[in-house]
Design a protein around this motif. Structure first.
Motif, mmCIF file in Angstrom:
data_model
loop_
_atom_site.group_PDB
_atom_site.id
_atom_site.type_symbol
_atom_site.label_atom_id
_atom_site.label_comp_id
_atom_site.label_asym_id
_atom_site.label_seq_id
_atom_site.Cartn_x
_atom_site.Cartn_y
_atom_site.Cartn_z
ATOM 1 N N VAL A 59 5.631 -2.659 -7.645
ATOM 2 C CA VAL A 59 4.483 -3.030 -6.878
ATOM 3 C C VAL A 59 3.011 -2.334 -7.242
ATOM 4 O O VAL A 59 2.057 -2.984 -7.247
ATOM 5 C CB VAL A 59 4.861 -2.606 -5.435
ATOM 6 C CG1 VAL A 59 3.898 -2.568 -4.623
ATOM 7 C CG2 VAL A 59 6.063 -3.373 -5.047
ATOM 8 N N ARG A 60 3.387 -1.256 -7.674
ATOM 9 C CA ARG A 60 1.854 -0.704 -8.016
ATOM 10 C C ARG A 60 1.349 -1.244 -9.205
ATOM 11 O O ARG A 60 0.066 -1.360 -9.507
ATOM 12 C CB ARG A 60 2.244 1.060 -8.358
ATOM 13 C CG ARG A 60 0.815 1.738 -8.603
ATOM 14 C CD ARG A 60 1.035 3.214 -8.855
ATOM 15 N NE ARG A 60 -0.326 3.767 -9.201
ATOM 16 C CZ ARG A 60 -0.816 4.242 -8.160
ATOM 17 N NH1 ARG A 60 -0.643 4.500 -6.991
ATOM 18 N NH2 ARG A 60 -2.255 4.860 -8.579
ATOM 19 N N ALA B 179 0.767 -1.266 0.070
ATOM 20 C CA ALA B 179 0.057 0.006 0.036
ATOM 21 C C ALA B 179 0.873 1.472 0.127
ATOM 22 O O ALA B 179 0.697 2.209 -0.950
ATOM 23 C CB ALA B 179 -0.844 0.214 1.159
ATOM 24 N N GLY B 180 1.879 1.274 0.905
ATOM 25 C CA GLY B 180 2.628 2.469 1.012
ATOM 26 C C GLY B 180 3.485 2.714 -0.212
ATOM 27 O O GLY B 180 3.768 3.656 -0.852
ATOM 28 N N ASP C 250 -6.625 -0.388 1.492
ATOM 29 C CA ASP C 250 -7.103 0.787 1.091
ATOM 30 C C ASP C 250 -6.746 1.352 -0.429
ATOM 31 O O ASP C 250 -7.507 1.732 -1.074
ATOM 32 C CB ASP C 250 -7.340 1.930 2.004
ATOM 33 C CG ASP C 250 -7.927 1.492 3.318
ATOM 34 O OD1 ASP C 250 -8.532 0.667 3.242
ATOM 35 O OD2 ASP C 250 -7.789 2.389 4.421
ATOM 36 N N VAL C 251 -5.532 1.277 -0.577
ATOM 37 C CA VAL C 251 -4.785 1.635 -1.546
ATOM 38 C C VAL C 251 -5.396 0.881 -2.999
ATOM 39 O O VAL C 251 -6.045 1.532 -4.010
ATOM 40 C CB VAL C 251 -3.295 1.624 -1.707
ATOM 41 C CG1 VAL C 251 -2.881 2.096 -3.315
ATOM 42 C CG2 VAL C 251 -2.811 2.767 -0.578
ATOM 43 N N LEU C 252 -5.481 -0.483 -2.977
ATOM 44 C CA LEU C 252 -5.871 -1.291 -3.911
ATOM 45 C C LEU C 252 -7.146 -0.969 -4.127
ATOM 46 O O LEU C 252 -7.732 -0.846 -5.361
ATOM 47 C CB LEU C 252 -5.640 -2.736 -3.457
ATOM 48 C CG LEU C 252 -6.447 -3.944 -4.292
ATOM 49 C CD1 LEU C 252 -5.543 -3.654 -5.755
ATOM 50 C CD2 LEU C 252 -6.142 -5.258 -3.726
ATOM 51 N N MET C 253 -8.091 -0.867 -3.040
ATOM 52 C CA MET C 253 -9.749 -0.729 -3.196
ATOM 53 C C MET C 253 -9.887 0.612 -4.003
ATOM 54 O O MET C 253 -10.850 0.637 -4.846
ATOM 55 C CB MET C 253 -10.301 -0.679 -1.979
ATOM 56 C CG MET C 253 -10.295 -2.087 -1.332
ATOM 57 S SD MET C 253 -11.164 -3.333 -2.221
ATOM 58 C CE MET C 253 -10.097 -4.083 -3.307
#
Length: 508
Positions: free
Chosen positions: A383-384, A336-337, A422-425
């Motif tokens: 990763v992103r 996420a980070g 949360d980042v993925l969602m």
């Protein structure tokens, strides 16, 4: 409903990488939890196996651990429900209970040649019309036939009725209800519908398909409803008492039930090892022309429903690959980070087709590819790109689903371990252009199994009554401009074309 605080339903969720037990109360609230991983064995490229005995040992341990958390005083246990990784196949000796070969996992691709032979022989349309499934290594029948052909003497023993076979639900129910001493050899329609052997409309084994796929009927479990009494646990077993085992659902159908998707058009996506997006389509099977599969959503005595499904082989497994095989991250939580530290992927795309591509492409010859690399790309960009690959594959399925049904989804309900990111969602909402609604209870798969068992045991009076406890944790609204979303998605489609056909080209 019986007293919500005085009753418990035990749900066993046997997944691809581990087994969990969740104890729910009569209000659908989790009261105890235990989890254990099991080993992943890849003896050859494209092969993936599990040890059925290790899975059973882990199951017994997590059930005992979860039950210990519920004491003292220990409330009455009304029922046990099972949910499981679906297409994975086990074959075992009916008299001794010993598996004749490791379980062949749904991701295993060793039967590619057998599947291609069926396609060449013109069997694909017959199989799809009766089962709702394409011919693919994903499904169970060719794995089962492989074990019977490759293990010395197994086929003749199966034909005599000396062996039992089934998906993981059948293995666990048999062990829980007595094993060699009278264990129930049963499965439910949600699991049977994933084998390429069950007629989707009659929800019974199809004799012609059994003959076509070389599976003797004597080896197969009896197909029962998803919510009925199959047998009782042994007092010397992990629960320590006789409790009715009376619910079974494949894991993705269990999540659909746990997400309270009971109306045609409702849809959920489970973000786990793979991604599995199911949309409720009503009381009749819906045929897909866009690369999806028709499947049984649930089959309770009072009501049955069907769904369209888009199965994505590699989702969270790609994050595990970054962690375990490449060492780019130390823990999944870092993603996420890292992903949020860059505004985009720097033009890179990752197509994680390690086991080929499932829906909507169904390309057994596709292989993983990372394209668009420049010196600008860092590990954060990779990763992103990994997280975005999960979102793009989901977009592929949603678009196919909307083409099939003509309905635009109002929102997508999300569950599974990766849905906690949360980042993925937020990425998913942006790349879909739809709200993504995360359930307040993360264990929706186990909850669906609990509902199935609790319905049979009288804990809940109806499916709708059980689902009233569903609530949203958070809704992620799309924020990306539509033009940018479509440009990025077009890049993904180009990347997919680079990955498709790779293994076929290599072998030609």
């Amino acid at each position: 409903m019986t007293g919500a605080g005085a009753v418990r339903v035990v749900a066993i969720d046997q997944g691809t990488t581990g087994t969990r037990c969740v104890v729910f109360d009569g209000a659908g609230r989790p009261r105890a939890f235990a989890y254990a991983e099991h080993r992943q064995s890849a003896p050859r490229p494209g092969w993936l196996e599990h040890d059925p005995e290790e899975i059973w040992t882990a199951t017994a341990r997590v059930v005992a651990d979860a039950m210990a958390q519920a004491a003292p005083p220990r409330p009455a246990v009304a029922a046990v429900g099972i949910t499981n990784q679906r297409e994975t196949v086990v074959v075992w000796d009916r008299r001794t209970g010993r598996p004749v070969y490791p379980a062949i996992v749904w991701q295993d691709t060793r039967t590619r040649d057998a599947c291609e032979a069926l396609i060449r022989d013109g069997a694909a349309e017959t199989i799809r019309s009766r089962t709702g499934l394409p011919v693919a290594t994903y499904f169970s029948a060719t794995k089962l036939a492989w074990i019977l052909d490759e293990v010395p003497g197994a086929r003749s023993r199966a034909e005599r009725g000396d062996l039992c076979a089934g998906t993981i639900d059948a293995w666990l129910i048999w062990r829980l209800t007595g094993g060699p001493d009278g264990g129930a050899h049963v499965t439910d329609p949600t699991n049977a519908s994933r084998t390429m052997l069950m007629d989707l409309r009659t929800r019974a084994w199809d004799p012609e398909l059994l003959d076509l796929l070389h599976v003797p009927p004597a080896v197969l479990p009896e197909i029962r409803s998803s919510s009925e009494r199959y047998g009782v646990t042994r007092r010397d077993g992990p629960l320590g008492e006789a409790v009715a085992v009376c619910g079974a659902l494949g894991d993705q159908q269990a999540a659909l039930v746990g997400q309270a998707c009971y109306r045609p058009g409702d849809a959920k996506n489970t973000y786990g090892t793979g991604c599995f997006l199911l949309q409720h389509t009503g009381a009749e099977p819906a045929r897909s022309g866009a690369g999806l599969v028709s499947t049984v959503a649930y089959a309770f005595p009072s009501q049955a429903a069907y769904a369209l499904e888009g199965s994505i082989a590699i989702a969270g497994a790609a994050v595990q690959w970054l962690r375990d095989d490449l060492g780019i991250i130390r823990a999944a939580e870092e993603t996420a980070g890292l992903a949020a530290s860059v505004p985009d992927t720097g033009g890179a795309y990752f197509v994680p087709a390690f086991s080929g591509l499932f829906a909507p492409y169904w390309d057994m010859t596709a292989r993983g590819a990372i394209v668009g690399l420049t010196r600008y790309v860092t590990r954060a960009h990779l990763v992103r790109a990994t997280l975005e690959a999960i979102c793009y594959q989901t977009r592929d399925v949603v678009d196919a689903m909307q083409r099939d049904t003509g309905l635009r989804l109002a929102a997508l309900r999300a569950d599974g371990g990766a849905s906690r990111n949360d980042v993925l969602m937020q990425m998913q909402a942006d790349l879909l252009g739809l709200p993504v609604v995360r359930a307040s209870i993360g264990e929706t798969t186990a909850l669906g199994a609990a509902y199935a068992a609790g319905l049979s045991a009288g804990v809940w009076e109806s499916l709708e009554a059980a689902g009233r406890s569903w609530a949203a944790d958070r809704t992620f609204e799309p924020a990306m401009p539509a033009v940018e979303r479509e440009e990025r998605y077009a890049g993904w489609r180009r990347a997919v074309e680079r990955a498709r056909g790779w293994a076929g080209e290599a072998s030609s």
